[in-house]
Motif scaffolding. Structure first.
Motif, PDB file in Angstrom:
ATOM      1  N   GLY A  61     -27.362 -18.565  52.695  1.00 49.16           N
ATOM      2  CA  GLY A  61     -27.074 -17.370  53.477  1.00 49.16           C
ATOM      3  C   GLY A  61     -26.976 -16.148  52.581  1.00 49.16           C
ATOM      4  N   PHE A  62     -27.160 -14.978  53.165  1.00 46.88           N
ATOM      5  CA  PHE A  62     -27.120 -13.722  52.411  1.00 46.88           C
ATOM      6  C   PHE A  62     -26.670 -12.606  53.341  1.00 46.88           C
ATOM      7  CE2 PHE A  62     -31.137 -14.028  54.540  1.00 46.88           C
ATOM      8  CZ  PHE A  62     -31.479 -12.735  54.898  1.00 46.88           C
ATOM      9  N   ARG A  63     -26.402 -11.449  52.764  1.00 45.52           N
ATOM     10  CA  ARG A  63     -26.013 -10.284  53.558  1.00 45.52           C
ATOM     11  C   ARG A  63     -27.170  -9.301  53.632  1.00 45.52           C
ATOM     12  NH1 ARG A  63     -20.001  -9.411  50.834  1.00 45.52           N
ATOM     13  NH2 ARG A  63     -18.996 -11.197  51.859  1.00 45.52           N
ATOM     14  N   GLY A  64     -27.355  -8.741  54.810  1.00 44.18           N
ATOM     15  CA  GLY A  64     -28.387  -7.727  54.961  1.00 44.18           C
ATOM     16  C   GLY A  64     -29.167  -7.895  56.252  1.00 44.18           C
ATOM     17  N   GLU A  65     -29.376  -6.772  56.938  1.00 45.83           N
ATOM     18  CA  GLU A  65     -30.190  -6.775  58.156  1.00 45.83           C
ATOM     19  C   GLU A  65     -31.667  -6.597  57.840  1.00 45.83           C
ATOM     20  OE1 GLU A  65     -28.477  -4.390  61.453  1.00 45.83           O
ATOM     21  OE2 GLU A  65     -26.859  -4.001  60.010  1.00 45.83           O
ATOM     22  N   ARG A  66     -31.953  -6.259  56.596  1.00 49.08           N
ATOM     23  CA  ARG A  66     -33.340  -6.152  56.130  1.00 49.08           C
ATOM     24  C   ARG A  66     -33.337  -6.473  54.649  1.00 49.08           C
ATOM     25  NH1 ARG A  66     -31.170  -1.759  57.708  1.00 49.08           N
ATOM     26  NH2 ARG A  66     -32.329  -1.842  59.664  1.00 49.08           N
ATOM     27  N   ASP A  88     -24.433 -13.726  62.534  1.00 47.78           N
ATOM     28  CA  ASP A  88     -24.250 -12.474  63.259  1.00 47.78           C
ATOM     29  C   ASP A  88     -23.212 -11.581  62.581  1.00 47.78           C
ATOM     30  OD1 ASP A  88     -22.360 -14.409  63.911  1.00 47.78           O
ATOM     31  OD2 ASP A  88     -22.130 -13.758  65.987  1.00 47.78           O
ATOM     32  N   GLN A  89     -22.088 -12.166  62.142  1.00 49.95           N
ATOM     33  CA  GLN A  89     -21.012 -11.371  61.550  1.00 49.95           C
ATOM     34  C   GLN A  89     -20.497 -12.005  60.267  1.00 49.95           C
ATOM     35  OE1 GLN A  89     -17.794 -10.847  64.351  1.00 49.95           O
ATOM     36  NE2 GLN A  89     -18.621  -8.918  65.077  1.00 49.95           N
ATOM     37  N   ASP A  90     -19.970 -11.163  59.387  1.00 49.30           N
ATOM     38  CA  ASP A  90     -19.224 -11.633  58.232  1.00 49.30           C
ATOM     39  C   ASP A  90     -17.835 -12.028  58.710  1.00 49.30           C
ATOM     40  OD1 ASP A  90     -17.172 -10.900  55.920  1.00 49.30           O
ATOM     41  OD2 ASP A  90     -19.080 -11.411  54.994  1.00 49.30           O
ATOM     42  N   LEU A  91     -17.368 -13.212  58.301  1.00 53.90           N
ATOM     43  CA  LEU A  91     -16.097 -13.717  58.805  1.00 53.90           C
ATOM     44  C   LEU A  91     -14.913 -12.833  58.450  1.00 53.90           C
ATOM     45  CD1 LEU A  91     -16.403 -17.563  58.163  1.00 53.90           C
ATOM     46  CD2 LEU A  91     -16.535 -16.362  60.333  1.00 53.90           C
ATOM     47  N   GLU A  92     -14.938 -12.234  57.265  1.00 49.33           N
ATOM     48  CA  GLU A  92     -13.792 -11.440  56.819  1.00 49.33           C
ATOM     49  C   GLU A  92     -13.855 -10.001  57.314  1.00 49.33           C
ATOM     50  OE1 GLU A  92     -13.206 -11.676  52.639  1.00 49.33           O
ATOM     51  OE2 GLU A  92     -12.764 -13.817  52.654  1.00 49.33           O
ATOM     52  N   LYS A  94     -16.013  -8.673  59.573  1.00 45.82           N
ATOM     53  CA  LYS A  94     -16.495  -8.532  60.958  1.00 45.82           C
ATOM     54  C   LYS A  94     -17.677  -7.562  61.061  1.00 45.82           C
ATOM     55  CE  LYS A  94     -13.299 -11.332  62.310  1.00 45.82           C
ATOM     56  NZ  LYS A  94     -13.644 -12.730  62.610  1.00 45.82           N
ATOM     57  N   THR A  95     -18.278  -7.264  59.931  1.00 49.94           N
ATOM     58  CA  THR A  95     -19.487  -6.430  59.958  1.00 49.94           C
ATOM     59  C   THR A  95     -20.707  -7.323  60.132  1.00 49.94           C
ATOM     60  OG1 THR A  95     -19.636  -6.550  57.548  1.00 49.94           O
ATOM     61  CG2 THR A  95     -18.470  -4.658  58.484  1.00 49.94           C
ATOM     62  N   VAL A  96     -21.779  -6.714  60.617  1.00 44.93           N
ATOM     63  CA  VAL A  96     -23.009  -7.465  60.855  1.00 44.93           C
ATOM     64  C   VAL A  96     -23.553  -8.000  59.533  1.00 44.93           C
ATOM     65  CG1 VAL A  96     -25.410  -7.291  61.610  1.00 44.93           C
ATOM     66  CG2 VAL A  96     -23.597  -6.191  62.941  1.00 44.93           C
ATOM     67  N   ARG A  97     -23.941  -9.264  59.538  1.00 42.13           N
ATOM     68  CA  ARG A  97     -24.577  -9.826  58.341  1.00 42.13           C
ATOM     69  C   ARG A  97     -26.097  -9.742  58.426  1.00 42.13           C
ATOM     70  NH1 ARG A  97     -22.364 -15.182  55.467  1.00 42.13           N
ATOM     71  NH2 ARG A  97     -24.444 -14.907  54.634  1.00 42.13           N
ATOM     72  N   ASN A  98     -26.664 -10.396  59.437  1.00 41.76           N
ATOM     73  CA  ASN A  98     -28.121 -10.464  59.508  1.00 41.76           C
ATOM     74  C   ASN A  98     -28.708 -10.130  60.871  1.00 41.76           C
ATOM     75  OD1 ASN A  98     -27.394 -13.458  57.853  1.00 41.76           O
ATOM     76  ND2 ASN A  98     -28.332 -11.740  56.765  1.00 41.76           N
TER      77      ASN A  98
END
Length: 387
Positions: A61-66, A88-92, A94-98
């Motif tokens: 897994g990774f962070r980023g919508e692009r 959909d979200q980062d657990l800590e 709550k921001t969008v991950r992908n």
């Protein structure tokens, strides 16, 4: 169907308490340990080929919508990373991950595949209900939970529900779904399964019937599935992502029945093994790191010949005791094929290179054999899209 019986040797036999012991006592999939100081040197080309084999066994897994060409995940893909898992979200935070919208995630998947190959595994947890990464919050339809579907217990209802899941997965290019959950709803208050509505039923017949419909719908849509969580998570009193979970006093052998029946029916693409402690099956090692569970019970007793998938290798249930590197060594020695790193609790953008380096060292030191890696490569290839 008659009750599944677990051989006494599996209820009593352990795999040892140390990593080294586990690596040298794993039956057919074991490595033979090389005497200290005799690890052979290898030409650069051989190391490069080995690295790509190992890379192909990882889902990260990774962070980023692009993504951009300089992102670490793109570099990993170019180096042979086998797959990605989207959230959909980062657990800590709550921001969008992908995943923020259907067009956005479709473009993201296209970019990932262009950086790798058409055979890249693009995976997600889309069980339905609360465990759905594609949901109304990011522009996808709401879905019913397995518990709701199991309560209806109608083949037509289940088929329509599963086809809806598959339509969403197909629309954005997903190729592997970590579903269905085939745990029996042993404890409706279980925070890992029952409370979240993740089980079809406490009745094995209901679980097997509905899971079969769901898998067939996925197959019709050319999406692979992962039945989970072997050998049964329905009585868990905690979440293995955050806690060490012991089901030794609550687990029942009948929880194996859905796995056994689905495997015997030939409808299984892969099996996920849980990070639970179950001293009925192994007195020391978690089930995901146990040759007694993965090789002897799942592959031997239940006859499973295909890929075994890990739950999150960064989960607290195993990392608190073993650390990620030793957990990887134990999982491979036990017979696990596809290693999943969700990168959720602790985000590590070096996890890909670190894991490849770790496994290369295990092979070069003789603690694992390259033949063992080749076995997993062949099994994991069955989960890849045809291209």
């Amino acid at each position: 169907m008659s009750e599944v019986r677990v051989p006494r040797r599996l209820l009593l036999a352990g795999a040892g308490s140390a990593v080294a012991a586990a690596l040298t006592g794993c039956g057919a999939t074991a490595a033979t340990k090389r005497p200290a100081g005799t690890a052979p040197s290898s030409p650069a080309g051989a190391d490069a080929a080995l690295r790509r084999k190992i890379a192909s066994l990882l889902v990260v897994g990774f962070r980023g919508e692009r993504v951009t060409p300089n992102d670490w995940i793109v570099t990993a893909l170019r180096d042979g990373l086998g797959g990605v898992i989207l959230f959909d979200q980062d657990l800590e935070t709550k921001t969008v991950r992908n995943i923020s919208s259907p067009p956005q995630v479709t473009a993201l998947v296209k970019s990932l595949r262009e950086a790798s190959s058409p055979r890249l595994i693009v995976s997600v947890d889309q069980e339905g209900g609360q465990t759905s990464r594609l949901n109304p919050g990011n522009g996808f339809p709401a879905t019913r939970s397995e518990a709701e579907i199991g309560a209806a217990n109608s083949p037509a209802t289940t088929r329509g529900w599963a086809q809806g899941l598959v339509r969403d997965l197909n629309s954005i290019g997903m190729t592997l779904n970590y579903a269905p959950v085939v745990d029996l709803d042993v404890d409706p208050n279980s925070p890992a399964v029952g409370k979240l509505g993740r089980s079809f039923s406490a009745d094995p017949d209901v679980v097997v019937g509905n899971a079969t419909e769901e898998i067939q719908a996925h197959r019709a849509g050319r999406v692979k599935t992962v039945i989970k969580h072997f050998p049964g998570l329905g009585s868990a009193t905690g979440n293995t992502d955050f806690d060490v979970v012991d089901v030794s006093s609550t687990w029942q052998a009948r929880e194996l029945e859905p796995f056994q029946r689905l495997i015997a029916a030939g409808v299984v693409d892969s099996v996920m093994v849980a990070h639970i402690l179950n001293t009925q099956l192994d007195p020391k090692l978690p089930t995901s790191l146990s040759p007694a569970v993965v090789t002897d019970l799942l592959r031997g007793r239940l006859g499973w010949k295909g890929p075994v998938v890990s739950d999150d290798m960064q989960a607290a249930a195993i990392t608190r005791r073993y650390g990620v590197d030793d957990a990887v060594a134990l999982a491979l020695a036990a017979g696990v094929d596809l290693l999943v790193f969700a990168n959720q609790q602790v985000y590590d953008d070096t996890v890909f290179t670190r894991t490849v380096d770790n496994v290369v060292n295990l092979v070069r030191s003789g603690r694992l054999t390259e033949a063992r890696i080749d076995e997993s490569v062949a099994r994991v290839d069955t989960l890849r899209p045809s291209g």
